[in-house]
Scaffold this motif. Structure first.
Motif, PDB file in Angstrom:
ATOM      1  N   PRO A   1       2.872 -13.457  -1.419  1.00 11.28           N
ATOM      2  CA  PRO A   1       2.101 -13.121  -2.601  1.00 11.28           C
ATOM      3  C   PRO A   1       0.844 -12.322  -1.902  1.00 11.28           C
ATOM      4  N   LEU A   2       0.240 -11.419  -2.630  1.00 12.37           N
ATOM      5  CA  LEU A   2      -0.819 -10.624  -2.377  1.00 12.37           C
ATOM      6  C   LEU A   2      -1.610 -10.285  -3.850  1.00 12.37           C
ATOM      7  N   LEU A   3      -2.781 -11.079  -3.730  1.00 11.80           N
ATOM      8  CA  LEU A   3      -3.650 -10.793  -4.616  1.00 11.80           C
ATOM      9  C   LEU A   3      -4.386  -9.387  -4.676  1.00 11.80           C
ATOM     10  N   VAL A   4      -4.248  -8.732  -5.663  1.00  9.84           N
ATOM     11  CA  VAL A   4      -4.617  -7.107  -5.723  1.00  9.84           C
ATOM     12  C   VAL A   4      -5.901  -7.334  -5.870  1.00  9.84           C
ATOM     13  N   THR A   5      -6.946  -6.550  -5.075  1.00  7.73           N
ATOM     14  CA  THR A   5      -8.255  -6.484  -5.310  1.00  7.73           C
ATOM     15  C   THR A   5      -8.709  -4.919  -5.337  1.00  7.73           C
ATOM     16  N   ARG A   6      -7.599  -4.133  -5.214  1.00  7.12           N
ATOM     17  CA  ARG A   6      -8.021  -2.648  -5.071  1.00  7.12           C
ATOM     18  C   ARG A   6      -6.746  -1.864  -5.445  1.00  7.12           C
ATOM     19  N   SER A   7      -6.817  -0.870  -6.171  1.00  3.00           N
ATOM     20  CA  SER A   7      -5.608   0.150  -6.554  1.00  3.00           C
ATOM     21  C   SER A   7      -6.348   1.617  -6.152  1.00  3.00           C
ATOM     22  N   ASP A   8      -5.608   2.167  -5.099  1.00  5.32           N
ATOM     23  CA  ASP A   8      -6.094   3.488  -4.704  1.00  5.32           C
ATOM     24  C   ASP A   8      -5.536   4.516  -5.677  1.00  5.32           C
ATOM     25  N   ARG A   9      -6.177   5.667  -5.795  1.00 11.17           N
ATOM     26  CA  ARG A   9      -5.700   6.896  -6.588  1.00 11.17           C
ATOM     27  C   ARG A   9      -4.363   7.553  -5.675  1.00 11.17           C
TER      28      ARG A   9
ATOM     29  N   TYR B   1       0.931  -1.243   0.030  1.00 10.67           N
ATOM     30  CA  TYR B   1      -0.049  -0.118  -0.044  1.00 10.67           C
ATOM     31  C   TYR B   1       0.925   1.129   0.059  1.00 10.67           C
ATOM     32  N   GLU B   2       1.822   1.295   0.864  1.00  7.45           N
ATOM     33  CA  GLU B   2       2.791   2.591   0.787  1.00  7.45           C
ATOM     34  C   GLU B   2       3.506   2.965  -0.428  1.00  7.45           C
ATOM     35  N   GLU B   3       4.011   1.807  -0.771  1.00  7.89           N
ATOM     36  CA  GLU B   3       4.854   1.920  -2.352  1.00  7.89           C
ATOM     37  C   GLU B   3       4.103   1.946  -3.417  1.00  7.89           C
ATOM     38  N   ALA B   4       2.948   1.525  -3.367  1.00  9.66           N
ATOM     39  CA  ALA B   4       2.159   1.150  -4.701  1.00  9.66           C
ATOM     40  C   ALA B   4       0.773   1.470  -4.463  1.00  9.66           C
ATOM     41  N   GLY B   5      -0.009   1.593  -3.494  1.00  6.30           N
ATOM     42  CA  GLY B   5      -1.354   2.002  -3.397  1.00  6.30           C
ATOM     43  C   GLY B   5      -2.241   0.739  -3.582  1.00  6.30           C
ATOM     44  N   VAL B   6      -1.625  -0.299  -3.687  1.00  5.53           N
ATOM     45  CA  VAL B   6      -2.588  -1.550  -3.997  1.00  5.53           C
ATOM     46  C   VAL B   6      -2.776  -2.319  -2.332  1.00  5.53           C
ATOM     47  N   ARG B   7      -4.137  -2.816  -2.553  1.00  2.11           N
ATOM     48  CA  ARG B   7      -4.589  -3.582  -1.467  1.00  2.11           C
ATOM     49  C   ARG B   7      -5.125  -5.192  -1.951  1.00  2.11           C
ATOM     50  N   GLY B   8      -5.189  -6.126  -1.030  1.00  2.00           N
ATOM     51  CA  GLY B   8      -5.670  -7.245  -1.283  1.00  2.00           C
ATOM     52  C   GLY B   8      -5.498  -8.208  -0.336  1.00  2.00           C
ATOM     53  N   GLU B   9      -5.488  -9.711  -0.899  1.00  2.00           N
ATOM     54  CA  GLU B   9      -5.398 -10.873   0.080  1.00  2.00           C
ATOM     55  C   GLU B   9      -4.081 -11.298  -0.046  1.00  2.00           C
TER      56      GLU B   9
END
Length: 146
Positions: free
Chosen positions: A97-105, A61-69
């Motif tokens: 591994p983190l399956l990305v489910t959301r990308s923040d702006r 999240y901090e480096e790329a703005g992605v969240r997930g499982e």
């Protein structure tokens, strides 16, 4: 005589998130380092109060703005030398591994790093660490088998 292989107690532990998305072809997210602009996985130091997996997800999240499982256990690790003030410090990086489910702006390091989504076969040509290349290819094989 000193062994060329780094012992675990000689290394500092970091965590990385192997951020991936399945469609249309499985892709992995690479980010650039702040100083040398090399392509890497989002990674950093374990954070107090968080598990290692949660720390890896926080770095994503901090480096790329992605969240997930995020997987609760690492799929593997790799070693590298972290340079600081001209001195190489050996680090072992556990990869979650983190399956990305959301990308923040917006996210904390937006603008400080470049981001790149690539199919796994292409991503390995952008990564400098041979052990990390092997992990990326191993994860791709897992995805093909699933």
């Amino acid at each position: 005589m000193t062994s060329p292989v780094l012992r675990a107690r000689d290394c500092r532990l970091q965590v990385a998130a192997l951020c991936w998305r399945p469609v249309p072809v499985p892709e992995v997210l690479l980010v650039t380092t702040l100083r040398t602009r090399r392509w890497i996985l989002p990674k950093g130091w374990p954070q107090p109060g968080l598990s290692l997996a949660q720390s890896a997800a926080a770095e994503a999240y901090e480096e790329a703005g992605v969240r997930g499982e995020v997987w609760p256990t690492p799929m593997g690790d790799y070693h590298y030398l972290k340079e600081k003030n001209g001195v190489g410090h050996p680090c072992r990086v556990e990869v979650y591994p983190l399956l990305v489910t959301r990308s923040d702006r917006t996210w904390p390091e937006k603008g400080a790093r470049s981001l790149l989504w690539l199919p796994f076969d292409q991503a390995v040509t952008h990564v400098a660490e041979p052990e990390l290349r092997r992990l990326l290819l191993a994860f791709r094989r897992l995805q093909k088998a699933a």
